[in-house]
Enzyme design. Structure first.
Site, PDB file in Angstrom:
ATOM      1  N   LYS A 223       0.837  -1.213   0.000  1.00  0.00           N
ATOM      2  CA  LYS A 223       0.000   0.000   0.000  1.00  0.00           C
ATOM      3  C   LYS A 223       0.868   1.258   0.000  1.00  0.00           C
ATOM      4  O   LYS A 223       0.641   2.207  -0.762  1.00  0.00           O
ATOM      5  CB  LYS A 223      -0.939   0.024   1.203  1.00  0.00           C
ATOM      6  CG  LYS A 223      -1.754   1.307   1.326  1.00  0.00           C
ATOM      7  CD  LYS A 223      -2.706   1.516   0.149  1.00  0.00           C
ATOM      8  CE  LYS A 223      -3.274   2.909   0.052  1.00  0.00           C
ATOM      9  NZ  LYS A 223      -4.236   3.304   1.052  1.00  0.00           N
ATOM     10  N   CYS A 277      -3.661  10.671   0.796  1.00  0.00           N
ATOM     11  CA  CYS A 277      -2.812   9.472   0.622  1.00  0.00           C
ATOM     12  C   CYS A 277      -1.415   9.815   0.127  1.00  0.00           C
ATOM     13  O   CYS A 277      -0.410   9.499   0.749  1.00  0.00           O
ATOM     14  CB  CYS A 277      -3.402   8.548  -0.427  1.00  0.00           C
ATOM     15  SG  CYS A 277      -5.078   8.123  -0.228  1.00  0.00           S
TER      16      CYS A 277
HETATM   17  N1  SAJ Z   1      -1.722  14.954  -9.422  1.00  0.00           N
HETATM   18  C1  SAJ Z   1      -0.827  15.605 -10.270  1.00  0.00           C
HETATM   19  N2  SAJ Z   1      -0.498  15.034 -11.462  1.00  0.00           N
HETATM   20  C2  SAJ Z   1      -1.024  13.818 -11.834  1.00  0.00           C
HETATM   21  C3  SAJ Z   1      -1.912  13.156 -10.954  1.00  0.00           C
HETATM   22  C4  SAJ Z   1      -2.249  13.749  -9.754  1.00  0.00           C
HETATM   23  O1  SAJ Z   1      -0.341  16.693  -9.969  1.00  0.00           O
HETATM   24  O2  SAJ Z   1      -0.719  13.353 -12.937  1.00  0.00           O
HETATM   25  C5  SAJ Z   1      -2.070  15.573  -8.144  1.00  0.00           C
HETATM   26  C6  SAJ Z   1      -3.558  15.836  -7.990  1.00  0.00           C
HETATM   27  O3  SAJ Z   1      -3.885  17.125  -8.451  1.00  0.00           O
HETATM   28  C7  SAJ Z   1      -3.756  15.712  -6.471  1.00  0.00           C
HETATM   29  C8  SAJ Z   1      -2.714  14.692  -6.053  1.00  0.00           C
HETATM   30  O4  SAJ Z   1      -1.746  14.642  -7.104  1.00  0.00           O
HETATM   31  O5  SAJ Z   1      -3.478  16.949  -5.837  1.00  0.00           O
HETATM   32  C9  SAJ Z   1      -3.253  13.296  -5.813  1.00  0.00           C
HETATM   33  O6  SAJ Z   1      -4.021  12.961  -6.936  1.00  0.00           O
HETATM   34  P1  SAJ Z   1      -4.442  11.407  -7.235  1.00  0.00           P
HETATM   35  O7  SAJ Z   1      -4.983  11.384  -8.619  1.00  0.00           O
HETATM   36  O8  SAJ Z   1      -3.330  10.522  -6.900  1.00  0.00           O
HETATM   37  O9  SAJ Z   1      -5.700  11.160  -6.278  1.00  0.00           O
HETATM   38  P2  SAJ Z   1      -5.745  10.605  -4.792  1.00  0.00           P
HETATM   39  O10 SAJ Z   1      -4.944  11.405  -3.851  1.00  0.00           O
HETATM   40  O11 SAJ Z   1      -7.195  10.446  -4.486  1.00  0.00           O
HETATM   41  O12 SAJ Z   1      -5.052   9.179  -4.895  1.00  0.00           O
HETATM   42  C10 SAJ Z   1      -5.835   8.040  -4.880  1.00  0.00           C
HETATM   43  C11 SAJ Z   1      -4.962   6.914  -4.409  1.00  0.00           C
HETATM   44  N3  SAJ Z   1      -5.801   5.784  -4.158  1.00  0.00           N
HETATM   45  C12 SAJ Z   1      -5.713   5.169  -2.950  1.00  0.00           C
HETATM   46  O13 SAJ Z   1      -4.948   5.497  -2.086  1.00  0.00           O
HETATM   47  C13 SAJ Z   1      -6.643   4.029  -2.783  1.00  0.00           C
HETATM   48  C14 SAJ Z   1      -3.934   6.551  -5.455  1.00  0.00           C
HETATM   49  O14 SAJ Z   1      -3.302   5.324  -5.068  1.00  0.00           O
HETATM   50  C15 SAJ Z   1      -4.572   6.355  -6.810  1.00  0.00           C
HETATM   51  O15 SAJ Z   1      -3.528   6.088  -7.748  1.00  0.00           O
HETATM   52  C16 SAJ Z   1      -5.292   7.635  -7.204  1.00  0.00           C
HETATM   53  O16 SAJ Z   1      -6.330   7.851  -6.205  1.00  0.00           O
HETATM   54  C17 SAJ Z   1      -5.950   7.476  -8.579  1.00  0.00           C
HETATM   55  O17 SAJ Z   1      -5.341   6.791  -9.421  1.00  0.00           O
HETATM   56  O18 SAJ Z   1      -7.001   8.091  -8.780  1.00  0.00           O
END
Ligand code: SAJ
Length: 445
Positions: A223, A277
């Site tokens: 994780k 996360c």
């Molecule tokens: N972000 C970027 N660039 C990217 C992707 C994200 O700057 O290419 C930023 C987003 O704006 C945000 C942060 O990173 O501020 C996190 O974004 P995220 O898409 O990773 O979303 P989270 O935080 O909800 O991450 C979750 C996580 N899922 C779990 O912990 C179960 C992560 O493991 C997943 O990969 C992610 O969702 C997903 O893929 O949506």
């Protein structure tokens, strides 16, 4: 060795009594799904208001969670799910899930107060033969260093003999809690293979995806590693964007061309990395190996790159204001987007919060707008009126179709800083806006 046959039979007959400690955005949906599958579930939470709300058949979870409110009302109505503030109600539980928060502090050290309290309280009441599964995200080694000794100490029982341990980290995202619980694979890390086998049988009642048997440390590592992996990949995109900006290339064009190469998948550069996360889990991973005296380089460096992105937005802002001979301290700035993620109302660890802190510390007059965050739901044009710059910090759909001419008309100084590259630079120029974006050299316009 614990006699697991009885537990196996109880699970098979769905007569196992289940306890869930922590009725938040992870514990509550899993409690509802298990209750709906036929188990009797006792949920325990320290917040009396939350317990009362749940026992009234109402979901205390904020934000849109499709299906959760109805599911909860149904299982409470049927008496399958009962909430309580007392761990004493877990004395008959056969399987207890721990779903409490595991934050990190400013020094990136895990704060296990809630986890330790749950282990101590639970230890005092568990019956012989109970299976305790930690679903919270924890640093590798936490089951050995924290959970096992605390429960043995408070129960006076021996793990592996009088109770069993497992780790099954959750993989849920706000807005898709029930769907994620059903559709995402999970690692069933058991203290022994027999325990992980039982965990698979148990979780198969609610999970349709892969349930992979393994051990405690592997579950903890998986994780934290999967989120550290994402953080490092976002940091690569951010660093590449800063390289492109410095040499006059457009990051989005370079990204598209790089991703044509097989096996490449450069993510999106942006104004920063927020959420519950990604900013936390890499530090949990690092903490887990700290005592092994391993010098980590990539994971901390990626965190530093991502945490620096709001400052890069500040740099773009200063350069743009200088173009108009404006002093930052005398300017009025509009921040568009305060959630950490597009189409979300979740503001935890939001990069916008960091940017707001920096601007406020410089006594800059700041306005904020976000269509999903209640305190910032004023209109975009009201927010940017007479401002010297509008900064897009989140890729909300509302910011992807902006009337750029109207934006220019409402601004006092026509500066648009695009932290998520959602505006076409050419269209911004045609609207006579001074456009700057992460990974874009505005002198090219
Ligand atoms: N972000 C970027 N660039 C990217 C992707 C994200 O700057 O290419 C930023 C987003 O704006 C945000 C942060 O990173 O501020 C996190 O974004 P995220 O898409 O990773 O979303 P989270 O935080 O909800 O991450 C979750 C996580 N899922 C779990 O912990 C179960 C992560 O493991 C997943 O990969 C992610 O969702 C997903 O893929 O949506």
């Amino acid at each position: 060795m614990a006699n697991l046959d009885n537990l196996k039979q109880l699970i098979f007959e769905q007569k196992a009594r289940v306890g869930v400690i922590g009725l938040g955005y992870v514990g509550l949906p899993v409690a509802c799904l298990l209750a709906n599958a036929g188990f009797h579930v006792t949920g325990v939470d320290i917040k009396q208001v939350r317990v009362d709300t749940i026992n009234n058949g109402i979901s205390p979870i904020e934000g849109k969670e499709p299906g959760l409110a109805e599911l909860l009302a149904g299982v409470v109505e049927k008496g399958q799910l009962i909430a309580s503030t007392s761990h004493d109600d877990l004395t008959n539980a056969d399987i207890i899930l721990i779903d409490v928060e595991t934050p990190i502090d400013e020094q990136h050290i895990p704060q296990y107060r809630a986890l330790k309290a749950a282990c101590r309280s639970l230890g005092e009441v568990i019956k012989d033969g109970a299976l305790i599964i930690v679903e919270s995200t924890i640093a590798p080694g936490t089951m050995e260093r924290v959970v096992r000794p605390l429960i043995e100490e408070s129960s006076g029982k021996k793990s592996g003999i009088e109770f069993s341990l497992g780790a099954c980290p959750e993989r849920v995202m706000p807005g898709k809690l029930l769907a994620n619980l059903r559709d995402m694979s999970r690692v069933c890390g058991g203290d022994t293979p027999a325990v992980s086998e039982i965990m698979v049988k148990f979780y198969r009642n609610i999970v349709e995806a892969d349930l992979d048997q393994s051990d405690l440390i592997t579950a903890e590592l998986t994780k934290t590693a999967e989120n550290a992996y994402r953080d490092v990949n976002i940091a690569f995109a951010n660093e590449l964007a800063l390289i492109c900006q410095s040499v006059g290339a457009d990051f989005l064009e370079v990204r598209g061309l790089v991703n044509k190469s097989p096996g490449r998948n450069v993510l999106y550069a942006g104004a920063g990395v927020g959420g519950h996360c990604i900013p936390k889990d890499p530090w949990l991973l690092a903490y887990g190996v700290a005592e092994k005296k391993m010098d980590l380089h990539l994971i901390p460096a990626a965190r530093a790159v991502n945490d620096s992105m709001p400052q890069h937005i500040m740099d773009l802002l200063r350069i743009a204001l200088e173009t108009f001979d404006k002093l930052l301290e005398e300017s009025k700035i509009a921040i568009l987007g305060f959630a950490y993620l597009e189409e979300s109302d979740d503001v935890r660890n939001s990069p916008s919060e960091k940017l707001l802190e920096i601007l406020t510390s410089l006594n800059v007059n700041v306005m904020v707008q976000d269509p999903y965050v209640p305190r910032y739901q004023n209109s975009i044009f009201e927010t940017i009126k007479n401002c010297d710059a509008a900064i897009i910090m989140v890729a909300h759909h509302a910011y992807q179709e902006l009337d750029l001419k109207a934006i220019k008309k409402h601004l006092r100084t026509p500066i648009l800083i695009d932290g998520r590259r959602v505006v076409d630079p050419q269209k911004a120029r045609e609207a006579e806006l001074h456009y700057s974006g992460i990974g874009f050299d505005s002198s090219k316009l």
